[in-house]
Design a protein around this motif. Sequence first.
Motif, PDB file in Angstrom:
ATOM      1  N   ILE A 127       9.536  50.781  66.865  1.00 18.00           N
ATOM      2  CA  ILE A 127       8.614  49.799  67.463  1.00 18.00           C
ATOM      3  C   ILE A 127       9.193  49.319  68.798  1.00 18.00           C
ATOM      4  O   ILE A 127      10.349  48.898  68.868  1.00 18.00           O
ATOM      5  CB  ILE A 127       8.423  48.595  66.508  1.00 18.00           C
ATOM      6  N   ASP A 128       8.390  49.403  69.839  1.00 18.81           N
ATOM      7  CA  ASP A 128       8.822  48.931  71.161  1.00 18.81           C
ATOM      8  C   ASP A 128       8.317  47.516  71.446  1.00 18.81           C
ATOM      9  O   ASP A 128       8.964  46.755  72.160  1.00 18.81           O
ATOM     10  CB  ASP A 128       8.318  49.898  72.241  1.00 18.81           C
ATOM     11  N   ILE A 129       7.111  47.210  70.949  1.00 18.23           N
ATOM     12  CA  ILE A 129       6.575  45.861  71.150  1.00 18.23           C
ATOM     13  C   ILE A 129       6.057  45.356  69.809  1.00 18.23           C
ATOM     14  O   ILE A 129       5.259  46.022  69.148  1.00 18.23           O
ATOM     15  CB  ILE A 129       5.399  45.844  72.152  1.00 18.23           C
ATOM     16  N   ASP A 130       6.539  44.189  69.422  1.00 20.17           N
ATOM     17  CA  ASP A 130       5.969  43.503  68.254  1.00 20.17           C
ATOM     18  C   ASP A 130       5.205  42.306  68.777  1.00 20.17           C
ATOM     19  O   ASP A 130       5.808  41.356  69.284  1.00 20.17           O
ATOM     20  CB  ASP A 130       7.078  43.058  67.299  1.00 20.17           C
ATOM     21  N   PHE A 131       3.887  42.360  68.686  1.00 22.81           N
ATOM     22  CA  PHE A 131       3.080  41.193  69.048  1.00 22.81           C
ATOM     23  C   PHE A 131       2.914  40.402  67.762  1.00 22.81           C
ATOM     24  O   PHE A 131       2.102  40.727  66.908  1.00 22.81           O
ATOM     25  CB  PHE A 131       1.725  41.633  69.619  1.00 22.81           C
ATOM     26  N   GLU A 132       3.735  39.376  67.619  1.00 21.55           N
ATOM     27  CA  GLU A 132       3.890  38.712  66.322  1.00 21.55           C
ATOM     28  C   GLU A 132       2.919  37.545  66.160  1.00 21.55           C
ATOM     29  O   GLU A 132       2.964  36.590  66.913  1.00 21.55           O
ATOM     30  CB  GLU A 132       5.342  38.217  66.196  1.00 21.55           C
ATOM     31  N   VAL A 145       6.205  39.657  56.941  1.00 24.02           N
ATOM     32  CA  VAL A 145       5.679  40.672  57.859  1.00 24.02           C
ATOM     33  C   VAL A 145       6.717  40.968  58.941  1.00 24.02           C
ATOM     34  O   VAL A 145       7.029  42.126  59.236  1.00 24.02           O
ATOM     35  CB  VAL A 145       4.333  40.192  58.464  1.00 24.02           C
ATOM     36  N   LEU A 146       7.305  39.942  59.482  1.00 24.97           N
ATOM     37  CA  LEU A 146       8.337  40.138  60.509  1.00 24.97           C
ATOM     38  C   LEU A 146       9.586  40.784  59.907  1.00 24.97           C
ATOM     39  O   LEU A 146      10.246  41.601  60.552  1.00 24.97           O
ATOM     40  CB  LEU A 146       8.670  38.797  61.181  1.00 24.97           C
ATOM     41  N   ASP A 147       9.887  40.453  58.660  1.00 29.06           N
ATOM     42  CA  ASP A 147      11.041  41.080  57.984  1.00 29.06           C
ATOM     43  C   ASP A 147      10.897  42.596  57.953  1.00 29.06           C
ATOM     44  O   ASP A 147      11.878  43.323  58.097  1.00 29.06           O
ATOM     45  CB  ASP A 147      11.146  40.591  56.532  1.00 29.06           C
ATOM     46  N   ALA A 148       9.680  43.076  57.729  1.00 31.88           N
ATOM     47  CA  ALA A 148       9.457  44.531  57.643  1.00 31.88           C
ATOM     48  C   ALA A 148       9.502  45.180  59.023  1.00 31.88           C
ATOM     49  O   ALA A 148       9.873  46.347  59.162  1.00 31.88           O
ATOM     50  CB  ALA A 148       8.117  44.809  56.971  1.00 31.88           C
ATOM     51  N   ILE A 149       9.135  44.436  60.032  1.00 32.49           N
ATOM     52  CA  ILE A 149       9.138  44.953  61.413  1.00 32.49           C
ATOM     53  C   ILE A 149      10.580  45.075  61.923  1.00 32.49           C
ATOM     54  O   ILE A 149      10.941  46.029  62.610  1.00 32.49           O
ATOM     55  CB  ILE A 149       8.313  44.001  62.312  1.00 32.49           C
ATOM     56  N   TRP A 150      11.389  44.112  61.556  1.00 28.83           N
ATOM     57  CA  TRP A 150      12.737  43.936  62.129  1.00 28.83           C
ATOM     58  C   TRP A 150      13.572  45.218  62.151  1.00 28.83           C
ATOM     59  O   TRP A 150      14.094  45.596  63.201  1.00 28.83           O
ATOM     60  CB  TRP A 150      13.440  42.818  61.346  1.00 28.83           C
ATOM     61  N   PRO A 151      13.698  45.940  61.002  1.00 33.13           N
ATOM     62  CA  PRO A 151      14.575  47.127  61.044  1.00 33.13           C
ATOM     63  C   PRO A 151      14.025  48.262  61.891  1.00 33.13           C
ATOM     64  O   PRO A 151      14.763  49.199  62.212  1.00 33.13           O
ATOM     65  CB  PRO A 151      14.672  47.569  59.577  1.00 33.13           C
ATOM     66  N   LEU A 152      12.771  48.210  62.279  1.00 32.24           N
ATOM     67  CA  LEU A 152      12.151  49.319  63.009  1.00 32.24           C
ATOM     68  C   LEU A 152      12.207  49.115  64.528  1.00 32.24           C
ATOM     69  O   LEU A 152      11.766  49.974  65.294  1.00 32.24           O
ATOM     70  CB  LEU A 152      10.690  49.476  62.581  1.00 32.24           C
ATOM     71  N   LEU A 153      12.745  47.977  64.972  1.00 33.48           N
ATOM     72  CA  LEU A 153      12.743  47.678  66.416  1.00 33.48           C
ATOM     73  C   LEU A 153      13.649  48.645  67.172  1.00 33.48           C
ATOM     74  O   LEU A 153      14.792  48.887  66.768  1.00 33.48           O
ATOM     75  CB  LEU A 153      13.211  46.238  66.651  1.00 33.48           C
ATOM     76  N   ASN A 154      13.136  49.178  68.250  1.00 32.77           N
ATOM     77  CA  ASN A 154      13.901  50.099  69.093  1.00 32.77           C
ATOM     78  C   ASN A 154      14.767  49.332  70.082  1.00 32.77           C
ATOM     79  O   ASN A 154      14.587  48.124  70.285  1.00 32.77           O
ATOM     80  CB  ASN A 154      12.940  50.991  69.894  1.00 32.77           C
ATOM     81  N   ALA A 155      15.654  50.073  70.758  1.00 34.95           N
ATOM     82  CA  ALA A 155      16.429  49.474  71.845  1.00 34.95           C
ATOM     83  C   ALA A 155      15.462  48.919  72.883  1.00 34.95           C
ATOM     84  O   ALA A 155      14.443  49.545  73.187  1.00 34.95           O
ATOM     85  CB  ALA A 155      17.324  50.529  72.487  1.00 34.95           C
ATOM     86  N   SER A 156      15.766  47.761  73.402  1.00 38.59           N
ATOM     87  CA  SER A 156      14.957  47.076  74.424  1.00 38.59           C
ATOM     88  C   SER A 156      13.547  46.734  73.958  1.00 38.59           C
ATOM     89  O   SER A 156      12.634  46.587  74.775  1.00 38.59           O
ATOM     90  CB  SER A 156      14.885  47.900  75.713  1.00 38.59           C
ATOM     91  N   ALA A 157      13.370  46.614  72.649  1.00 36.54           N
ATOM     92  CA  ALA A 157      12.051  46.198  72.134  1.00 36.54           C
ATOM     93  C   ALA A 157      11.758  44.760  72.573  1.00 36.54           C
ATOM     94  O   ALA A 157      12.670  43.985  72.821  1.00 36.54           O
ATOM     95  CB  ALA A 157      12.045  46.295  70.614  1.00 36.54           C
ATOM     96  N   ARG A 158      10.485  44.472  72.690  1.00 44.92           N
ATOM     97  CA  ARG A 158      10.058  43.119  73.033  1.00 44.92           C
ATOM     98  C   ARG A 158       9.303  42.517  71.837  1.00 44.92           C
ATOM     99  O   ARG A 158       8.405  43.182  71.305  1.00 44.92           O
ATOM    100  CB  ARG A 158       9.110  43.103  74.245  1.00 44.92           C
ATOM    101  N   ILE A 159       9.694  41.305  71.446  1.00 41.28           N
ATOM    102  CA  ILE A 159       8.954  40.589  70.404  1.00 41.28           C
ATOM    103  C   ILE A 159       8.216  39.456  71.091  1.00 41.28           C
ATOM    104  O   ILE A 159       8.846  38.568  71.665  1.00 41.28           O
ATOM    105  CB  ILE A 159       9.882  40.006  69.325  1.00 41.28           C
ATOM    106  N   VAL A 160       6.909  39.505  71.065  1.00 38.81           N
ATOM    107  CA  VAL A 160       6.107  38.440  71.662  1.00 38.81           C
ATOM    108  C   VAL A 160       5.724  37.506  70.520  1.00 38.81           C
ATOM    109  O   VAL A 160       4.912  37.858  69.667  1.00 38.81           O
ATOM    110  CB  VAL A 160       4.846  39.020  72.346  1.00 38.81           C
ATOM    111  N   VAL A 161       6.355  36.345  70.482  1.00 43.26           N
ATOM    112  CA  VAL A 161       6.074  35.399  69.383  1.00 43.26           C
ATOM    113  C   VAL A 161       4.841  34.596  69.781  1.00 43.26           C
ATOM    114  O   VAL A 161       4.920  33.574  70.446  1.00 43.26           O
ATOM    115  CB  VAL A 161       7.286  34.486  69.096  1.00 43.26           C
ATOM    116  N   CYS A 162       3.709  35.114  69.363  1.00 44.48           N
ATOM    117  CA  CYS A 162       2.440  34.469  69.712  1.00 44.48           C
ATOM    118  C   CYS A 162       2.060  33.438  68.672  1.00 44.48           C
ATOM    119  O   CYS A 162       1.607  32.344  68.997  1.00 44.48           O
ATOM    120  CB  CYS A 162       1.350  35.542  69.825  1.00 44.48           C
ATOM    121  N   GLY A 163       2.229  33.783  67.414  1.00 45.15           N
ATOM    122  CA  GLY A 163       1.840  32.866  66.344  1.00 45.15           C
ATOM    123  C   GLY A 163       2.607  33.182  65.085  1.00 45.15           C
ATOM    124  O   GLY A 163       3.186  34.266  64.943  1.00 45.15           O
ATOM    125  N   LEU A 164       2.643  32.224  64.172  1.00 46.46           N
ATOM    126  CA  LEU A 164       3.420  32.379  62.934  1.00 46.46           C
ATOM    127  C   LEU A 164       2.573  31.867  61.771  1.00 46.46           C
ATOM    128  O   LEU A 164       2.944  30.897  61.100  1.00 46.46           O
ATOM    129  CB  LEU A 164       4.743  31.620  63.063  1.00 46.46           C
TER     130      LEU A 164
END
Length: 331
Positions: free
Chosen positions: A214-219, A225-244
């Motif tokens: 994953i390169d971009i997580d639009f969260e 849900v974020l726990d499952a995304i976390w291990p898949l993040l690539n180098a220089s991935a961006r997490i956009v924390v839009c909402g929780l």
Amino acid sequence: MPKNRQILLKRRPSGMPTLDDFQLVEKERPEPGLGQVLVRNQLLSLDPYMRGRMDDGKSYMAPVELGQVMTAHTVGEVVTSNDPAFDPGEKVFLTGGWQDYAIAQAPDVRKINPALPDAAWLGPMGLPGWTAHYGLFELGHPATGETLVVSSAAGAVGSLVGQLAKAQGLRVVGIAGGPEKCAYVVNELGFDACVDYKVSEFAARLADACPNGIDIDFENVGGDVLDAIWPLLNASARIVVCGLSAHYNLTKPLPGPDLTKVLKQRVNMRGFIISDHRLHIPKAIGEMATLVGQGKLTTRNDITTGLEYAPNAFIGMLQGKNFGKTLVQVA
Ligand SMILES: NC(=O)c1ccc[n+]([C@@H]2O[C@H](COP(=O)([O-])OP(=O)(O)OC[C@H]3O[C@@H](n4cnc5c(N)ncnc54)[C@H](OP(=O)(O)O)[C@@H]3O)[C@@H](O)[C@H]2O)c1
């Protein structure tokens, strides 16, 4: 005189709001003052941020006071105008609240193009659209061929984020609750895949849907849900924390750092590895050497004598036994 029905905030919710937290009242229809317009609200936008505004001071926006009308963006029609820029019958966008009629004044009331659907002024051209566009392009920095994951993919913001990213040539994977929403996301919105976070194999299915990470997580959700995304993040991935959304109705925060802080305080949480920034190193050396030469830096060294004791010193450092910069006097 027509009446104005209003929905007020009666009580601050604990956890998930209940009907008892709201109160329907009927008031006299208000009259616009000088420079104001009276608008008949026709379409009212309900958005997750309103949950935060029901709390006392916990949101990133001022709370709705008890006994006040619940806030909302609306689209409506001008009924009476005391502003020469507006004519009765014109379609407008405003923060009109949960009520039949609202008083507003430019610039907080804007004319909208009636040729486009009212709902679109509260969707793609409303808060969800502003949010999707800014978050994706200004914070996500999408690049063709990358993989973007967006949660609440069937919702107002997520559905737009995915479509905008798809148009930029990204692989777009949605996360949504239930097979019906997931089918919609793929078949009608055109995402490459959509994973149902309510199934037990969610994390494995998400990994399958993101073979290149994953390169971009639009969260939009956080939590599991974020726990499952976390291990898949690539180098220089961006997490956009839009909402929780998974956090909004909790009575006790989830374990670990409270990510709502990142959202509410607009915290910029960004990883870096100094070896990626080699061009900065000569500048750092020059400025630090000047400070050392001027006696402006205090340093402390923790020196072990004898190469043979290097392992002990190293392990000691990892255990916090060093006091200052750990060094070994080899000879
Ligand atoms: N930062 C900003 O300025 C800004 C502006 C606008 C919106 N937002 C945020 O963007 C997000 C999406 O907003 P929206 O207007 O597009 O709402 P939406 O996605 O249309 O509706 C909310 C969705 O949240 C999901 N959800 C609720 N509780 C959940 C949970 N515990 N776990 C997982 N998913 C849950 C549900 O979708 P599922 O059925 O798929 O679970 C629900 O349909 C929200 O978090 C909102 O606060 C932020």
